[in-house]
Design a protein around this motif. Structure first.
Motif, PDB file in Angstrom:
ATOM      1  N   MET A 178       0.827  -1.206   0.000  1.00  0.00           N
ATOM      2  CA  MET A 178       0.000   0.000   0.000  1.00  0.00           C
ATOM      3  C   MET A 178       0.864   1.261   0.000  1.00  0.00           C
ATOM      4  O   MET A 178       1.965   1.274   0.533  1.00  0.00           O
ATOM      5  N   ASP A 179       0.303   2.305  -0.569  1.00  0.00           N
ATOM      6  CA  ASP A 179       1.046   3.564  -0.675  1.00  0.00           C
ATOM      7  C   ASP A 179       1.436   4.131   0.687  1.00  0.00           C
ATOM      8  O   ASP A 179       2.466   4.781   0.813  1.00  0.00           O
ATOM      9  N   TYR A 180       0.606   3.905   1.697  1.00  0.00           N
ATOM     10  CA  TYR A 180       0.911   4.524   2.991  1.00  0.00           C
ATOM     11  C   TYR A 180       2.211   3.996   3.576  1.00  0.00           C
ATOM     12  O   TYR A 180       2.864   4.686   4.362  1.00  0.00           O
ATOM     13  N   VAL A 181       2.589   2.783   3.178  1.00  0.00           N
ATOM     14  CA  VAL A 181       3.876   2.243   3.631  1.00  0.00           C
ATOM     15  C   VAL A 181       5.016   3.042   2.996  1.00  0.00           C
ATOM     16  O   VAL A 181       5.980   3.412   3.676  1.00  0.00           O
ATOM     17  N   SER A 183       4.758   6.116   2.019  1.00  0.00           N
ATOM     18  CA  SER A 183       4.727   7.432   2.668  1.00  0.00           C
ATOM     19  C   SER A 183       5.551   7.421   3.944  1.00  0.00           C
ATOM     20  O   SER A 183       6.347   8.328   4.194  1.00  0.00           O
ATOM     21  N   ILE A 186       9.266   7.295   3.137  1.00  0.00           N
ATOM     22  CA  ILE A 186       9.770   8.599   2.681  1.00  0.00           C
ATOM     23  C   ILE A 186       9.933   9.529   3.885  1.00  0.00           C
ATOM     24  O   ILE A 186      10.828  10.359   3.926  1.00  0.00           O
TER      25      ILE A 186
ATOM     26  N   LEU B  92       7.007  13.647  -0.918  1.00  0.00           N
ATOM     27  CA  LEU B  92       6.147  13.244  -2.033  1.00  0.00           C
ATOM     28  C   LEU B  92       4.743  13.806  -1.851  1.00  0.00           C
ATOM     29  O   LEU B  92       4.187  13.763  -0.759  1.00  0.00           O
ATOM     30  N   ASP B  96      -2.769   9.451  -5.266  1.00  0.00           N
ATOM     31  CA  ASP B  96      -4.024   9.097  -4.610  1.00  0.00           C
ATOM     32  C   ASP B  96      -3.950   9.410  -3.118  1.00  0.00           C
ATOM     33  O   ASP B  96      -3.329   8.676  -2.352  1.00  0.00           O
ATOM     34  N   THR B  99      -5.010   6.381  -0.487  1.00  0.00           N
ATOM     35  CA  THR B  99      -4.143   5.241  -0.173  1.00  0.00           C
ATOM     36  C   THR B  99      -2.812   5.677   0.432  1.00  0.00           C
ATOM     37  O   THR B  99      -2.139   4.884   1.062  1.00  0.00           O
ATOM     38  N   ALA B 100      -2.443   6.950   0.237  1.00  0.00           N
ATOM     39  CA  ALA B 100      -1.159   7.411   0.774  1.00  0.00           C
ATOM     40  C   ALA B 100      -1.233   7.696   2.269  1.00  0.00           C
ATOM     41  O   ALA B 100      -0.212   7.904   2.910  1.00  0.00           O
ATOM     42  N   LEU B 101      -2.438   7.720   2.816  1.00  0.00           N
ATOM     43  CA  LEU B 101      -2.581   7.889   4.257  1.00  0.00           C
ATOM     44  C   LEU B 101      -2.972   6.554   4.875  1.00  0.00           C
ATOM     45  O   LEU B 101      -3.774   5.817   4.305  1.00  0.00           O
TER      46      LEU B 101
END
Ligand SMILES: Nc1ncnc2c1ncn2[C@@H]1O[C@H](COP(=O)(O)OP(=O)(O)OP(=O)(O)O)[C@@H](O)[C@H]1O
Ligand SMILES: [Mg+2]
Lengths: 287, 293
Positions: A178-181, A183, A186, B92, B96, B99-101
């Protein structure tokens, strides 16, 4: 924002009542009965009285006051034995399911998150483990370790950790992508700490559902092992041994079999329904 | 030597079977500069950002080239130093914002934790900085927003939060990966404006990934055009719009409906041109495989 946050909650509320209320009351009852067994049980669960053997439950003719659910073929009070049986069932299920859960979930999370060698070794171990027939495995284990609650708990954990490992690994793998990982990474989060602070909360609903399910399963396994005489001694009041004994007298004292069977059934059902309900409760996205 | 915030030199990124995702990509950003990164879907725009931020997918590897953040070689660092450098230097703004949170963590810690890690700030100081930035991106009741979960907020609100989170640690470089494509048309403009304002105020360099040539014209000073992982063109934005050198860039411009002048006709990128480019790259790949095997 206010509307967005209250609307789903309200909708969820009504569903929650129906799905959680019944199993929750049953489990609460079990816990209360187990904790206060000494004060609640009307008789000593081990006291035999051959003059009072096979008394029917209170609603049938020939019942004795004070023996609400009748007595078994040795004249022991069925209700009291069930109450102490709840104590054993709950004790085994909590300890065994927690041990299984911690062991299996940690391995599953490590495999799912780190991939590579960790994944290969753990997945291979799961495959090998699952090739053993579980009942045979349990019987062997108890044969080696001797009968008793410790063996029963060890048997449950050793058989069922693979269930946690497999499901938790799959869920961790999904979350890891998942993207939050990204994030978090980073933002400078360490690889290991990302697993515990970011991913674990997202895998937790699944783990809780499995834990509840496992508590139900542990109760059944304990009953089965009692049934085949591999748990604690036959005199001790477990639901499994009551069912085993009741089986012999089913034609003239069916209550000895039926009441513990009902208790077993409701407990297992309650735990699995509760597990699913809690999973949804903990998952804001599902709400 | 000019000081660059980001310098990507001859970056090649491969899959394990040596399929190339990025082919010899070079680009650089000076302080305060906005560079647009354009190209069709699958061209490798996000992959460039991921390579810089150190979040390439598993199995995708940098096989050649160098990435310099503030003139420091990322490739020469230990993983922990690289992680810290990337965290301190860059941020960054994702495509989306949902999903980034993390859905199961409150907004507050998701902004505050990185600030504490990166700068070693106290909880109070990091929180104050987070509130300041939330206020700057026009979030009313920032205290309450910090105590909310992502699903309780709208998409536009979440993206503003992520913009605040990106600018909060005062990075030198921000990668904005199509930050408006997942949003309603009505909030797109507002988000774009916010990024541009904050970029000007802070002098942060931005690598702005987009496929909207209209946005390119508005926001950037430089453009890199990517096709199948290869740089087709690297030029100042003005020059690209006044008469781009490369036919593919021209085709991209012609293929964009103009938001300023909706009556202007637009034509899709000609299939023949795309086929020719693919053939060129295939020959290139053939050469690469024979040389490296
Ligand atoms: N996890 C992955 N493993 C292998 N290949 C991948 C992976 N993710 C992306 N790719 C490939 O890398 C190439 C570049 O992908 P990338 O996401 O950078 O494209 P993009 O230019 O950002 O496209 P879009 O505009 O759709 O976001 C694509 O051809 C894609 O198939
Ligand atoms: Mg992309």
């Amino acid at each position: 924002m206010a509307e967005a946050s209250t609307a789903p909650r309200a909708r969820h509320g009504s569903g929650l009542n129906l799905r959680l209320w019944l199993p929750l009351s049953w489990v609460t009852l079990l816990v209360v009965v187990a904790v206060f067994a000494r004060w609640i049980a009307p008789h000593d669960p081990l006291a035999q009285d051959l003059l009072l053997e096979r008394l029917p439950p209170f609603f049938m003719s020939g019942s004795e006051p004070g023996y609400w659910l009748g007595t078994d073929s040795l004249g022991r009070d069925v209700l009291s034995r069930m109450i102490y049986g709840a104590q054993i069932a709950l004790f085994v299920s909590v300890i065994a399911a927690s041990a299984t859960c911690v062991f299996g979930s940690v391995l599953g999370m490590l495999a799912g998150y780190y991939g590579g060698w960790a994944e290969r070794i753990i997945s291979r171990l799961v495959d090998i483990w699952m090739a053993f027939p579980p009942v045979l495995f349990a019987v062997l284990l108890v044969a080696v370790m001797g009968t008793g609650l410790t063996s029963v708990i060890a048997a449950i954990a050793l058989i069922d950790w693979t269930r946690f490992a497999r499901v938790v690994r799959a869920e961790t793998l999904v979350q890891t992508r998942m993207d939050y990982v990204d994030s978090a990474r980073i933002g400078g989060a360490r690889r290991a700490s990302t697993l515990w602070t970011e991913i674990l909360p997202n895998v937790l609903p699944t783990i809780i559902a499995l834990l509840m399910l496992e508590m139900g399963i542990a109760i059944i396994v304990e009953a089965i092992l009692s049934f085949v005489n591999l748990s604690i001694s036959t005199d001790d009041p477990t639901w499994g041994s009551m069912i085993a004994e009741g089986r012999n007298a089913i034609h003239f004292a069916w209550w000895v079999l039926l009441f513990p069977l009902i208790a077993l059934f409701f407990s297992v059902l309650s735990f699995s329904v509760l597990g699913e309900g809690l999973r949804q409760r903990f998952d804001p996205v599902l709400q | 030597m000019t000081r660059t915030v980001l310098d990507i030199m001859n970056l090649t990124v491969n899959l394990p079977n040596r399929t190339r995702i990025l082919r010899d990509v070079s680009l650089s950003l000076e302080p305060g500069e906005v560079r647009a990164l354009v190209g069709e879907s699958g061209a490798g725009k996000s992959m460039i950002g991921k390579a810089v931020l150190g979040i390439l997918p598993p199995k995708v590897r940098i096989s050649e080239g160098e990435i310099l953040l503030d003139n420091e070689h990322l490739g020469a660092m230990t993983p922990v130093t690289r992680r810290n450098t990337v965290a301190r230097m860059s941020a960054l703004i994702p495509q989306d914002p949902l999903t980034a949170l993390n859905p199961l963590r409150k907004i507050g810690p998701q902004i505050v934790d990185p600030l504490r890690r990166i700068h070693g700030w106290s909880a109070d100081k990091a929180r104050a900085r987070a509130l300041e930035l939330l206020d700057r991106v026009h979030i009313r009741a920032p205290e309450r927003v910090m105590a909310s979960y992502p699903h309780e907020l709208s998409g536009g609100m979440r993206q503003r939060i992520l913009i605040a989170a990106a600018f909060a640690p005062s990075p030198r470089l921000i990668v904005a990966d199509e930050p408006t494509t997942a949003l309603d048309v009505t909030v797109q403009k507002e988000i774009l404006k916010l990024i541009r304002e904050l970029q000007r105020e802070t002098g942060t360099a931005v690598l702005f990934v987009t496929h909207d040539m209209g946005v390119v014209a508005k926001i950037s000073q430089k453009v890199t055009v990517l096709f199948a992982g290869k740089v087709m063109e690297d030029a100042p934005t003005e020059q690209v719009f006044s008469g781009a050198a490369h036919p593919y860039t021209r085709a991209l411009i012609n293929a964009t409906p103009s938001s300023a002048d909706p009556s202007r006709s637009f034509t899709p990128v000609p299939a023949q041109l795309v086929a020719d480019l693919h053939r060129e790259i295939a020959q290139d790949d053939h050469l690469y495989m024979t040389v490296t095997s």
